[in-house]
Design a protein around this motif. Structure first.
Motif, PDB file in Angstrom:
ATOM      1  N   VAL A   1      43.808  40.183  34.796  1.00  0.00           N
ATOM      2  CA  VAL A   1      43.129  39.657  35.977  1.00  0.00           C
ATOM      3  C   VAL A   1      44.157  39.006  36.896  1.00  0.00           C
ATOM      4  O   VAL A   1      44.895  38.101  36.485  1.00  0.00           O
ATOM      5  CB  VAL A   1      42.045  38.634  35.577  1.00  0.00           C
ATOM      6  CG1 VAL A   1      41.417  38.011  36.820  1.00  0.00           C
ATOM      7  CG2 VAL A   1      40.982  39.299  34.711  1.00  0.00           C
ATOM      8  N   LEU A   2      44.200  39.471  38.147  1.00  0.00           N
ATOM      9  CA  LEU A   2      45.168  38.992  39.132  1.00  0.00           C
ATOM     10  C   LEU A   2      44.418  38.463  40.353  1.00  0.00           C
ATOM     11  O   LEU A   2      44.095  39.218  41.274  1.00  0.00           O
ATOM     12  CB  LEU A   2      46.110  40.129  39.539  1.00  0.00           C
ATOM     13  CG  LEU A   2      46.954  40.726  38.406  1.00  0.00           C
ATOM     14  CD1 LEU A   2      47.440  42.121  38.777  1.00  0.00           C
ATOM     15  CD2 LEU A   2      48.139  39.816  38.095  1.00  0.00           C
ATOM     16  N   PRO A   3      44.081  37.164  40.392  1.00  0.00           N
ATOM     17  CA  PRO A   3      43.407  36.605  41.569  1.00  0.00           C
ATOM     18  C   PRO A   3      44.311  36.703  42.784  1.00  0.00           C
ATOM     19  O   PRO A   3      45.497  36.357  42.716  1.00  0.00           O
ATOM     20  CB  PRO A   3      43.144  35.149  41.161  1.00  0.00           C
ATOM     21  CG  PRO A   3      44.116  34.866  40.074  1.00  0.00           C
ATOM     22  CD  PRO A   3      44.360  36.152  39.356  1.00  0.00           C
ATOM     23  N   CYS A   4      43.769  37.174  43.889  1.00  0.00           N
ATOM     24  CA  CYS A   4      44.627  37.518  45.030  1.00  0.00           C
ATOM     25  C   CYS A   4      44.021  37.045  46.346  1.00  0.00           C
ATOM     26  O   CYS A   4      42.884  37.391  46.684  1.00  0.00           O
ATOM     27  CB  CYS A   4      44.813  39.040  45.066  1.00  0.00           C
ATOM     28  SG  CYS A   4      45.745  39.653  46.469  1.00  0.00           S
TER      29      CYS A   4
ATOM     30  N   VAL B   1      38.602  44.255  42.680  1.00  0.00           N
ATOM     31  CA  VAL B   1      37.300  43.597  42.564  1.00  0.00           C
ATOM     32  C   VAL B   1      37.168  42.651  43.745  1.00  0.00           C
ATOM     33  O   VAL B   1      38.050  41.817  43.983  1.00  0.00           O
ATOM     34  CB  VAL B   1      37.192  42.803  41.244  1.00  0.00           C
ATOM     35  CG1 VAL B   1      35.859  42.078  41.160  1.00  0.00           C
ATOM     36  CG2 VAL B   1      37.393  43.724  40.049  1.00  0.00           C
ATOM     37  N   ALA B   2      36.095  42.766  44.502  1.00  0.00           N
ATOM     38  CA  ALA B   2      35.892  41.888  45.653  1.00  0.00           C
ATOM     39  C   ALA B   2      35.132  40.631  45.223  1.00  0.00           C
ATOM     40  O   ALA B   2      34.083  40.721  44.584  1.00  0.00           O
ATOM     41  CB  ALA B   2      35.111  42.613  46.743  1.00  0.00           C
ATOM     42  N   GLU B   3      35.670  39.466  45.573  1.00  0.00           N
ATOM     43  CA  GLU B   3      34.996  38.189  45.348  1.00  0.00           C
ATOM     44  C   GLU B   3      35.081  37.384  46.634  1.00  0.00           C
ATOM     45  O   GLU B   3      36.062  36.690  46.889  1.00  0.00           O
ATOM     46  CB  GLU B   3      35.643  37.432  44.187  1.00  0.00           C
ATOM     47  CG  GLU B   3      35.073  36.037  43.941  1.00  0.00           C
ATOM     48  CD  GLU B   3      33.550  36.006  43.902  1.00  0.00           C
ATOM     49  OE1 GLU B   3      32.933  35.671  44.935  1.00  0.00           O
ATOM     50  OE2 GLU B   3      32.980  36.335  42.842  1.00  0.00           O
ATOM     51  N   PRO B   4      34.052  37.495  47.489  1.00  0.00           N
ATOM     52  CA  PRO B   4      34.109  36.817  48.787  1.00  0.00           C
ATOM     53  C   PRO B   4      34.007  35.300  48.700  1.00  0.00           C
ATOM     54  O   PRO B   4      34.438  34.602  49.621  1.00  0.00           O
ATOM     55  CB  PRO B   4      32.911  37.407  49.538  1.00  0.00           C
ATOM     56  CG  PRO B   4      31.970  37.852  48.456  1.00  0.00           C
ATOM     57  CD  PRO B   4      32.836  38.317  47.345  1.00  0.00           C
TER      58      PRO B   4
ATOM     59  N   CYS C   1      39.076  34.241  39.378  1.00  0.00           N
ATOM     60  CA  CYS C   1      39.373  34.478  37.955  1.00  0.00           C
ATOM     61  C   CYS C   1      38.127  34.926  37.197  1.00  0.00           C
ATOM     62  O   CYS C   1      38.178  35.870  36.392  1.00  0.00           O
ATOM     63  CB  CYS C   1      39.935  33.213  37.322  1.00  0.00           C
ATOM     64  SG  CYS C   1      41.619  32.816  37.800  1.00  0.00           S
ATOM     65  N   HIS C   2      37.006  34.258  37.455  1.00  0.00           N
ATOM     66  CA  HIS C   2      35.802  34.586  36.686  1.00  0.00           C
ATOM     67  C   HIS C   2      35.245  35.944  37.084  1.00  0.00           C
ATOM     68  O   HIS C   2      34.728  36.678  36.236  1.00  0.00           O
ATOM     69  CB  HIS C   2      34.737  33.509  36.853  1.00  0.00           C
ATOM     70  CG  HIS C   2      33.757  33.499  35.729  1.00  0.00           C
ATOM     71  ND1 HIS C   2      34.090  33.147  34.448  1.00  0.00           N
ATOM     72  CD2 HIS C   2      32.432  33.844  35.683  1.00  0.00           C
ATOM     73  CE1 HIS C   2      33.035  33.251  33.658  1.00  0.00           C
ATOM     74  NE2 HIS C   2      32.019  33.675  34.374  1.00  0.00           N
TER      75      HIS C   2
ATOM     76  N   ASP D   1      31.442  30.175  28.487  1.00  0.00           N
ATOM     77  CA  ASP D   1      30.479  29.919  29.569  1.00  0.00           C
ATOM     78  C   ASP D   1      31.100  29.042  30.658  1.00  0.00           C
ATOM     79  O   ASP D   1      30.560  28.007  31.045  1.00  0.00           O
ATOM     80  CB  ASP D   1      29.216  29.259  29.001  1.00  0.00           C
ATOM     81  CG  ASP D   1      28.071  29.220  30.007  1.00  0.00           C
ATOM     82  OD1 ASP D   1      28.054  30.069  30.925  1.00  0.00           O
ATOM     83  OD2 ASP D   1      27.198  28.334  29.887  1.00  0.00           O
ATOM     84  N   LEU D   2      32.230  29.477  31.183  1.00  0.00           N
ATOM     85  CA  LEU D   2      32.960  28.701  32.183  1.00  0.00           C
ATOM     86  C   LEU D   2      32.173  28.627  33.485  1.00  0.00           C
ATOM     87  O   LEU D   2      31.646  29.631  33.963  1.00  0.00           O
ATOM     88  CB  LEU D   2      34.335  29.325  32.416  1.00  0.00           C
ATOM     89  CG  LEU D   2      35.220  29.398  31.166  1.00  0.00           C
ATOM     90  CD1 LEU D   2      36.505  30.157  31.465  1.00  0.00           C
ATOM     91  CD2 LEU D   2      35.522  28.010  30.624  1.00  0.00           C
TER      92      LEU D   2
END
Length: 240
Positions: free
Chosen positions: A16-19, A62-65, A73-74, A167-168
């Motif tokens: 996982v690479l948060p960007c 993966v898109a996380e707006p 990360c999640h 369960d973060l």
């Protein structure tokens, strides 16, 4: 002949690479992901073409707006499908190739969560305010859980199902700390490995300033204030 110890574990791994606006760093970061592993670049609202660059280099995007380090990360953890999940910053300050040893330790049952202890490669690599904040959090973590860590670095590896069982809930800067706190509450074996900390590409979105650092510290203090909760052990439910 290549030393077998340098080879990635023969198993499935998602990284996982948060960007957020990491166009300049992505080519190097993705080139360092071990062969056979899947790179999950979580685009957190980039405006510099990061998502397109990642796709062109073969990564799954993966898109996380919803903005926030924890949110990115999640989202990556939820999108992961492999037995093992790794996390790595996407700014070229940490080498994803080092994760092979982390995964090997988890797969062998030597640890449940492996974190990289950042060792600056040169002067100015790790700003003083960021190191001070990190040291303060390490002390608070020790008081809260008894776990002795010298760093709360973002380079880490664990089993996917075990991570999901934590369960973060934090979606900001407290996410990495909450992972460790809940893992410690569940009796996980948490291990540190020294890793080189390289000059990052671009400016930090979290600890680039004193203000950003102390906002992160406030987020993490809120995590430390949470009461201990029942969390399955890393070996529960057949995840090992």
């Amino acid at each position: 002949m290549t030393d077998q110890r340098d080879q990635p574990p023969a198993t499935t791994v998602d990284v996982v690479l948060p960007c957020l606006n990491e166009a300049g760093a992505l080519p190097w970061v993705l080139s360092r992901v071990p062969a056979g592993w899947r790179a999950l670049v979580v685009d957190n609202g980039s405006t510099d073409g990061s998502a397109e660059i990642a796709r062109s280099l073969g990564a799954t995007v993966v898109a996380e707006p919803r903005r926030g380090f924890g949110a990115a990360c999640h989202a990556g953890l939820l999108a992961a499908e492999a037995e093992f999940v790794c996390f790595c910053d996407c700014d070229a300050s940490l080498d994803p190739a080092l994760l092979t040893g982390f995964v090997r330790a988890v797969a062998a049952g030597e640890a449940d969560l492996v974190l990289g202890r950042r060792r600056p490669s040169g002067p100015g690599t790790w700003p003083v305010h960021a190191r001070v904040g990190n040291a303060a959090l390490s002390r608070m973590l020790r008081r809260r859980t008894g776990t002795r860590l010298r760093d709360l670095g973002p380079l880490r590896a664990a089993r996917r199902m075990a991570l999901l069982s934590l369960d973060l809930t934090d979606r900001r800067s407290g996410y990495p700390l909450q992972m460790v706190v809940r893992a410690a509450d569940a009796g996980w074996r948490v291990r540190e490995e020294d890793v080189p900390y390289l000059p990052r590409t671009g400016r930090s979105k979290v600890t680039g300033t004193w203000r950003g650092t102390w906002q992160a510290v406030r987020d993490m203090r809120a995590v430390l204030a949470e009461p201990p909760r029942a969390v399955p052990s890393a070996s529960a439910g057949g995840v090992r």
